[in-house]
Design an enzyme around this catalytic site. Structure first.
Site, PDB file in Angstrom:
ATOM      1  CB  CYS A 115     156.476  39.252  49.587  1.00 42.12           C
ATOM      2  SG  CYS A 115     156.690  38.962  51.356  1.00 42.12           S
ATOM      3  CB  CYS A 124     167.697  45.058  48.991  1.00 37.08           C
ATOM      4  SG  CYS A 124     169.153  44.250  48.388  1.00 37.08           S
ATOM      5  CD  GLU A 170     162.942  43.170  39.494  1.00 30.46           C
ATOM      6  OE1 GLU A 170     162.739  43.757  38.438  1.00 30.46           O
ATOM      7  OE2 GLU A 170     162.670  43.641  40.598  1.00 30.46           O
ATOM      8  CB  CYS A 197     170.309  41.757  47.048  1.00 25.62           C
ATOM      9  SG  CYS A 197     168.676  41.936  47.770  1.00 25.62           S
ATOM     10  CB  CYS A 214     157.357  46.267  50.741  1.00 19.51           C
ATOM     11  SG  CYS A 214     158.330  45.040  49.849  1.00 19.51           S
ATOM     12  N   GLY A 274     160.383  38.561  48.809  1.00 24.20           N
ATOM     13  CA  GLY A 274     159.920  37.429  49.604  1.00 24.20           C
ATOM     14  C   GLY A 274     160.352  37.454  51.045  1.00 24.20           C
ATOM     15  CB  SER A 332     162.028  44.216  58.402  1.00 25.22           C
ATOM     16  OG  SER A 332     162.913  43.927  57.368  1.00 25.22           O
ATOM     17  CB  CYS A 356     155.338  45.417  54.464  1.00 20.99           C
ATOM     18  SG  CYS A 356     155.824  43.994  55.454  1.00 20.99           S
ATOM     19  CG  HIS A 383     160.533  48.670  58.724  1.00 21.58           C
ATOM     20  ND1 HIS A 383     161.852  48.978  58.445  1.00 21.58           N
ATOM     21  CD2 HIS A 383     160.244  47.585  57.948  1.00 21.58           C
ATOM     22  CE1 HIS A 383     162.308  48.130  57.542  1.00 21.58           C
ATOM     23  NE2 HIS A 383     161.365  47.273  57.228  1.00 21.58           N
TER      24      HIS A 383
HETATM   25  N1  SAH Z   1     161.048  40.074  53.616  1.00 17.43           N
HETATM   26  C1  SAH Z   1     162.238  40.357  54.267  1.00 17.43           C
HETATM   27  C2  SAH Z   1     163.414  40.538  53.346  1.00 17.43           C
HETATM   28  C3  SAH Z   1     163.202  41.326  52.067  1.00 17.43           C
HETATM   29  S1  SAH Z   1     162.938  43.049  52.177  1.00 17.43           S
HETATM   30  C4  SAH Z   1     162.104  41.545  55.194  1.00 17.43           C
HETATM   31  O1  SAH Z   1     161.086  42.210  55.140  1.00 17.43           O
HETATM   32  O2  SAH Z   1     162.995  41.750  56.003  1.00 17.43           O
HETATM   33  C5  SAH Z   1     164.525  43.742  52.599  1.00 17.43           C
HETATM   34  C6  SAH Z   1     164.435  45.071  53.323  1.00 17.43           C
HETATM   35  O3  SAH Z   1     164.024  46.143  52.450  1.00 17.43           O
HETATM   36  C7  SAH Z   1     163.423  45.072  54.465  1.00 17.43           C
HETATM   37  O4  SAH Z   1     163.935  45.698  55.600  1.00 17.43           O
HETATM   38  C8  SAH Z   1     162.278  45.848  53.855  1.00 17.43           C
HETATM   39  O5  SAH Z   1     161.427  46.369  54.828  1.00 17.43           O
HETATM   40  C9  SAH Z   1     163.014  46.916  53.086  1.00 17.43           C
HETATM   41  N2  SAH Z   1     162.196  47.602  52.091  1.00 17.43           N
HETATM   42  C10 SAH Z   1     161.040  47.218  51.522  1.00 17.43           C
HETATM   43  N3  SAH Z   1     160.607  48.124  50.624  1.00 17.43           N
HETATM   44  C11 SAH Z   1     161.523  49.117  50.620  1.00 17.43           C
HETATM   45  C12 SAH Z   1     161.666  50.324  49.896  1.00 17.43           C
HETATM   46  N4  SAH Z   1     160.790  50.696  48.978  1.00 17.43           N
HETATM   47  N5  SAH Z   1     162.736  51.107  50.149  1.00 17.43           N
HETATM   48  C13 SAH Z   1     163.679  50.722  51.038  1.00 17.43           C
HETATM   49  N6  SAH Z   1     163.614  49.574  51.738  1.00 17.43           N
HETATM   50  C14 SAH Z   1     162.539  48.786  51.541  1.00 17.43           C
HETATM   51 FE1  SF4 Z   2     157.582  40.919  52.176  1.00 20.37          FE
HETATM   52 FE2  SF4 Z   2     159.747  41.980  53.339  1.00 20.37          FE
HETATM   53 FE3  SF4 Z   2     158.335  43.367  51.507  1.00 20.37          FE
HETATM   54 FE4  SF4 Z   2     157.284  42.917  53.900  1.00 20.37          FE
HETATM   55  S1  SF4 Z   2     159.120  44.131  53.459  1.00 20.37           S
HETATM   56  S2  SF4 Z   2     156.221  42.664  51.945  1.00 20.37           S
HETATM   57  S3  SF4 Z   2     158.059  40.877  54.351  1.00 20.37           S
HETATM   58  S4  SF4 Z   2     159.479  41.492  51.147  1.00 20.37           S
END
Ligand code: SAH
Ligand code: SF4
Length: 334
Positions: free
Chosen positions: A101, A324, A81, A94, A108, A151, A206, A105, A208
């Protein structure tokens, strides 16, 4: 792909210029529109190089029409997507760099799919070009690109870096490097390779969590092998060498990482560092147990009182599950 074709047919330089101009700048919608090339050459191109390496499946718009999420299918039948976020002063795309991925995490949606497929650089660029063509219809342009879809960019660094080179090359798509942001969960060794490439794009981490223990819980795969100490060693080097600020993404999860204590700990961690904290409101997902925090303004205030620059990410596209980090491909069962 293009270079191989040009070499194979021993094409003069101006043919390459014509191809790039039509494809990346004039944003033609099929090889048939490459009218600056003779028919025979155009037909050869059509046979040998697919116009796009992704198939459009469906798209969803927000009520306000400020975000559009598009579902694409790869030739290997995996889904990805991409989202276009339209704001007053910018149009941000985006992009995904993988289907699923491998980092998994725990909060996610993309992570719950595991890795299905890593995309090629062409498939990443295709996502940008899709929206550029779409915006062209209303005389608008893509102004920003964020690698924040599905990813982990640093685990597909070769394709990601090639795609960055293509989209920032002034002879190709030509977007300013300062308007491209790569977001990573923090793979230290790959971060070093990325820095050595000197691509000039912005970096978002990221984070967190303000400490190792909580990060191990939220992001076990990456955190256990890439400690915060090692991560900050390379990031401190980055800010020192480039004199560039790093953005730290912090998704606020109710009752998990959003307390006053967490905010204070984060402020201490980032004190004396060239940092911007981007607080993200969690997009809830029915398959995951986490909830959106109610502490966002308080968390921001605590950071700011301690001298940490802080923004709250404008949450877009919640009603299309298209923000995103909330990209989960096809709508699977939990
Ligand atoms: N894998 C990379 C980039 C993609 S995720 C990364 O982790 O940085 C992009 C951002 O969205 C990251 O900061 C991720 O932690 C955050 N993210 C993931 N799931 C989310 C959700 N459900 N709500 C808000 N942000 C989220
Ligand atoms: Fe992958 Fe980023 Fe999601 Fe973690 S937050 S599972 S690294 S897409």
């Amino acid at each position: 792909m293009f270079e191989q074709f040009i070499k194979k047919y021993n094409l003069p330089k101006y043919r390459r210029v014509q191809l790039y101009t039509q494809y990346y700048k004039n944003l033609i919608s099929s090889w048939d529109n490459l009218s600056t090339w003779p028919l025979q050459l155009r037909e050869a191109l059509k046979k040998e190089i697919p116009f796009s390496n992704l198939t459009f499946v469906s798209s969803t718009q927000t009520k306000e029409k400020d975000s559009i999420k598009v579902l694409f299918k790869t030739p290997k039948n995996n889904y990805i997507e991409s989202v276009l976020i339209r704001e007053r002063d910018r149009n941000t795309v985006c992009v995904s760099c993988m289907s699923g991925c491998p980092v998994r995490c725990i909060f996610c949606a993309s992570g719950q799919m595991g890795l299905q497929e890593s995309l090629t650089s062409y498939q990443i660029v295709d996502q940008v070009l899709y929206f550029a063509r779409y915006l062209k219809e209303s005389n608008e342009r893509v102004s920003n690109i964020v690698y924040m879809g599905m990813g982990e960019p640093l685990l597909n660094l070769e394709s990601v870096s090639r795609s960055i080179i293509d989209i920032t090359d002034i002879d190709k798509f030509g977007i300013s490097k300062r308007r491209v942001t790569l977001s990573t969960s923090g793979y230290v060794q790959q971060l070093r390779s990325f820095m050595d490439m000197r691509l000039g794009v912005k970096l978002a981490i990221s984070l967190h969590s303000p400490n190792q223990k909580l990060r191990d819980f939220l992001m076990p795969t990456v955190s256990k092998e890439n400690s915060l100490i090692d991560l900050f060693e390379v990031l401190d080097q980055y800010t020192k060498e480039k004199n560039k600020r790093v953005t730290y993404e912090y998704v606020l999860l109710r009752g998990i990482n959003d307390s006053i204590e967490h905010a204070k700990e984060l402020a201490t961690l980032l004190k004396n560092r060239l940092a911007l904290v981007n607080l993200i409101n969690y997009n809830e997902n029915e398959c995951l147990p986490f909830k959106k925090s109610k502490n966002t303004p308080l968390f921001k205030r605590i950071l700011e009182e301690r001298g940490i620059t802080c923004t709250i990410r404008k949450s877009l596209g919640e009603d299309i599950k298209g923000a995103c980090g909330q990209l989960s491909g096809t709508h699977q069962d939990c």
